[in-house]
Design a protein around this motif. Structure first.
Motif, PDB file in Angstrom:
ATOM      1  N   GLU A   2     -10.242  -5.739  -0.432  1.00 56.21           N
ATOM      2  CA  GLU A   2      -8.841  -4.949  -0.879  1.00 56.21           C
ATOM      3  C   GLU A   2      -7.555  -5.112   0.157  1.00 56.21           C
ATOM      4  OE1 GLU A   2      -7.912  -0.596  -2.377  1.00 56.21           O
ATOM      5  OE2 GLU A   2      -9.765  -0.764  -1.529  1.00 56.21           O
ATOM      6  N   ARG A  39       1.661   1.972  -3.770  1.00 55.47           N
ATOM      7  CA  ARG A  39       0.294   2.682  -4.022  1.00 55.47           C
ATOM      8  C   ARG A  39       0.548   4.262  -3.339  1.00 55.47           C
ATOM      9  NH1 ARG A  39      -3.531  -1.779  -2.345  1.00 55.47           N
ATOM     10  NH2 ARG A  39      -5.504  -0.614  -2.728  1.00 55.47           N
ATOM     11  N   ARG A  63       0.907  -1.067  -0.178  1.00 52.47           N
ATOM     12  CA  ARG A  63       0.068  -0.081  -0.161  1.00 52.47           C
ATOM     13  C   ARG A  63       0.987   1.419   0.056  1.00 52.47           C
ATOM     14  NH1 ARG A  63      -5.834   0.019   2.572  1.00 52.47           N
ATOM     15  NH2 ARG A  63      -6.442  -2.316   1.882  1.00 52.47           N
ATOM     16  N   TYR A 105      -9.559  -9.689  -7.198  1.00 54.16           N
ATOM     17  CA  TYR A 105     -10.634  -9.581  -6.503  1.00 54.16           C
ATOM     18  C   TYR A 105     -11.773 -10.704  -6.763  1.00 54.16           C
ATOM     19  CZ  TYR A 105      -8.827  -4.888  -5.090  1.00 54.16           C
ATOM     20  OH  TYR A 105      -8.383  -3.851  -4.520  1.00 54.16           O
ATOM     21  N   LEU A 139      -7.524  -8.110   1.972  1.00 48.97           N
ATOM     22  CA  LEU A 139      -7.230  -9.306   1.434  1.00 48.97           C
ATOM     23  C   LEU A 139      -6.370  -9.463   0.360  1.00 48.97           C
ATOM     24  CD1 LEU A 139     -10.691 -11.491   1.672  1.00 48.97           C
ATOM     25  CD2 LEU A 139      -8.352 -12.032   2.531  1.00 48.97           C
ATOM     26  N   VAL A 191      -7.118 -16.432   6.895  1.00 44.42           N
ATOM     27  CA  VAL A 191      -8.136 -15.884   6.109  1.00 44.42           C
ATOM     28  C   VAL A 191      -9.204 -17.052   5.639  1.00 44.42           C
ATOM     29  CG1 VAL A 191      -6.784 -13.982   5.398  1.00 44.42           C
ATOM     30  CG2 VAL A 191      -7.388 -15.973   3.732  1.00 44.42           C
ATOM     31  N   ARG A 225      -5.385  -6.860 -11.015  1.00 48.29           N
ATOM     32  CA  ARG A 225      -6.089  -6.685  -9.280  1.00 48.29           C
ATOM     33  C   ARG A 225      -7.353  -7.100  -9.774  1.00 48.29           C
ATOM     34  NH1 ARG A 225      -3.531  -4.608  -5.500  1.00 48.29           N
ATOM     35  NH2 ARG A 225      -4.516  -4.267  -3.676  1.00 48.29           N
TER      36      ARG A 225
END
Lengths: 198, 198, 198, 198
Positions: free
Chosen positions: D157, C174, C170, D138, D159, C195, D134
């Motif tokens: 996100e 990003r 992130r 998802y 995850l 998860v 991405r």
DNA sequence: TATTAACCGAGACGGTACGTCTCGTCTTCGA
DNA sequence: TCGAAGACGAGACGTACCGTCTCGGTTAATA
């Protein structure tokens, strides 16, 4: 023989002029040669530094061209041919006037002084501009020997120095300070007649 | 008026010598004047830059001293007084030999060239070293006029240039390249006799 | 052992600060790294170009120091030792806050981006600043394995990436755009618990 | 709406290829991005500089195209649909192989590094190439939540970052140095199971 | 004998110019 | 109209030198 094909954008002739004129302007404004920098020349001429270096390999070569452009303004005198004495006066008078000329006076001595520091360029200047004038003097002297106006038993090179040397001694070495009118005649006549009473 | 009391550690006279000798060495090794930098001079002399600037205000003043130290090695000739012609030959011969002297040849031209670029120093050099020699020539010429060996109707300054100019033209302008023995005699005799047949 | 004698004028420590601060200021003012030139940095810092090059061999090395000075402002968190889970949160939270710090936000990403282009410097940065933080994470994980809070059958290096990777993905990739509070906890808990429903 | 009439000589599509290939070649030869100049690229591609600028507005845009051409060589994997776990492995394995691919290894990191310096292009790259991949992740994760293979109480996100982040941390930040086979499986299984003993 | 002031070398300092390079644009020629 | 070649103004690169300054240390005359 074929001429190499010119490709790409051609050089802008106005740039050459602009640069040389800028150097002349700066020198006229009293800038010493040491204060001239390629940086400043390019800046004041509104030209990229690389553009200057594309044309001249360095400051000295540029100054040589400036010098040549100055010389070009003053055309070498053409010997009249009436008498050897008058032709010699004509040639020395040219040297005298060059040292006093409007633009030259301040600029010429500055540029020559700089060029002198760079043996290669000094030789180039000698071999092109100076040698041409020297040859003209030789020619007149040879004519004088043929017509009997000049002694034939002296080395022509020595002879040339006898006439030109005194003027240059004043002009170059003593900074063009005292170049009165009539100096050329006085030198030529004294060398012709000799300084021993007869 | 009292002399200011000198306090603190006195200057090391060896430094002056070391610096001047270093400049001479570098010039002898063929370094152009442009390649001489105070930075390099100090470095090669093993001396601090500030130490050099404490003694000379700049490169030019240093070179002027170097020039003077060169001139000091060659003593000016004393006119013998036998004949004016021989004394003039003696003086021109000195100029010729100076240009060919071991150290001078390479160095002298470099230093003079540089000094020339700095009007103030050039004048200082003219006023001290050159003017002295010039006076000596005037003295000989005046004697010649008195004894009748030289025409008395010519300007002494012009006369001096007639003799010295040709030698300088060769020496300074043409870089001491051709200074054959006997050149002094040939110049003096030609100027005395004139170049017109009689 | 003797300490080398320091000679010459000592370096002015204020210069180092002035230069680094100037770089930070320029970056804060929004200058891209590409718009930074040594020329401009020196000019705006009121410092000679040579003075900059005396301290850093090039722009990249200077930026590395700028980066280090930024990192120094944010002290690495000390693991508390209560629970491994809390220490991991602490460390990820540090990464998150670094990316949002006042000065860092704009500057850090610019400098890091530049450093990345220079493998040698990037490695230097990794080996000094980053590796230290990495070791701290390993230490916590090893402790967790010993206390049974962390599975002992996984490669510690892989484990570290499992925790740090999501935050870095992130932050760095990003552009620190979405680093909400609580992100550290959510990552740590999700990686710890897995998860997959159970 | 009318299509603009194309007149004159049409563009040579081979030029685009030649330029992009040249950039790839130079990067493969180890040229850092900083050493790449439009000047050099055009020269080595045997193409005029203006021709390059006619197609791309600058170096960055060109590199973006180079990057896209690299990505195009590697087709994104299609999820098989058997199990969510296997599809995630497939996707991470793609990232791993991309980093080790013959051409990519050296080039990809260089180009990405450069693109990163230009926010507009970086965003363009993110929005086209990266976002597509991405979305695929998802999609798989959403399917997992629906089938109960993945916890439904986590932000998709976050995850995605949990799976992709660890691989990227190794790949991008640590320069693709250690990407052993089986890494994808190990990451996926660890994130699925969690790292806490149970 | 101790102080002290100027000397010494080294080298840092803010500047400026050097000559080279790359930038992105512009201008020509030949295809 | 295109592509190549290359000139153009701009300005950064890293180096060298300028003349000044500031260190630690030395050296002689003064107190």
């Amino acid at each position: 023989m074929t001429t190499a094909v010119r490709r790409g954008r051609p050089r802008n002739a106005a740039v050459d002029v602009a640069v040389v004129e800028t150097v002349l302007r700066l020198l006229e404004e009293g800038a010493g040669v040491g204060e001239l920098s390629m940086e400043r020349i390019a800046r004041e001429a509104g030209v990229g530094k690389a553009t200057v270096y594309r044309r001249w390999p360095g400051k000295e070569a540029l100054l040589l061209d400036v010098l040549r452009s100055l010389e070009a303004d003053l055309q070498t005198p053409e010997p009249v041919g009436e008498s050897v004495r008058d032709d010699l006066v004509l040639m020395l008078e040219f040297l005298r006037r060059r040292g006093l000329a409007k633009r030259s006076s301040a600029v010429l001595r500055a540029v020559i002084t700089e060029i002198r520091s760079h043996p290669r360029l000094w030789r180039a200047y000698q071999d092109t501009v100076v040698q041409a004038r020297r040859e003209a003097v030789y020619e007149v002297l040879r004519r004088g020997m043929a017509t009997g106006e000049i002694r034939a038993d002296l080395d022509p090179e020595l002879l040339a120095d006898l006439f030109v040397g005194p003027m240059l001694a004043r002009a170059v070495l003593r900074e063009w300070q005292e170049l009165p009118g009539g100096l050329a005649e006085r030198i030529v006549d004294a060398v012709l007649d000799g300084v021993r009473p007869h």
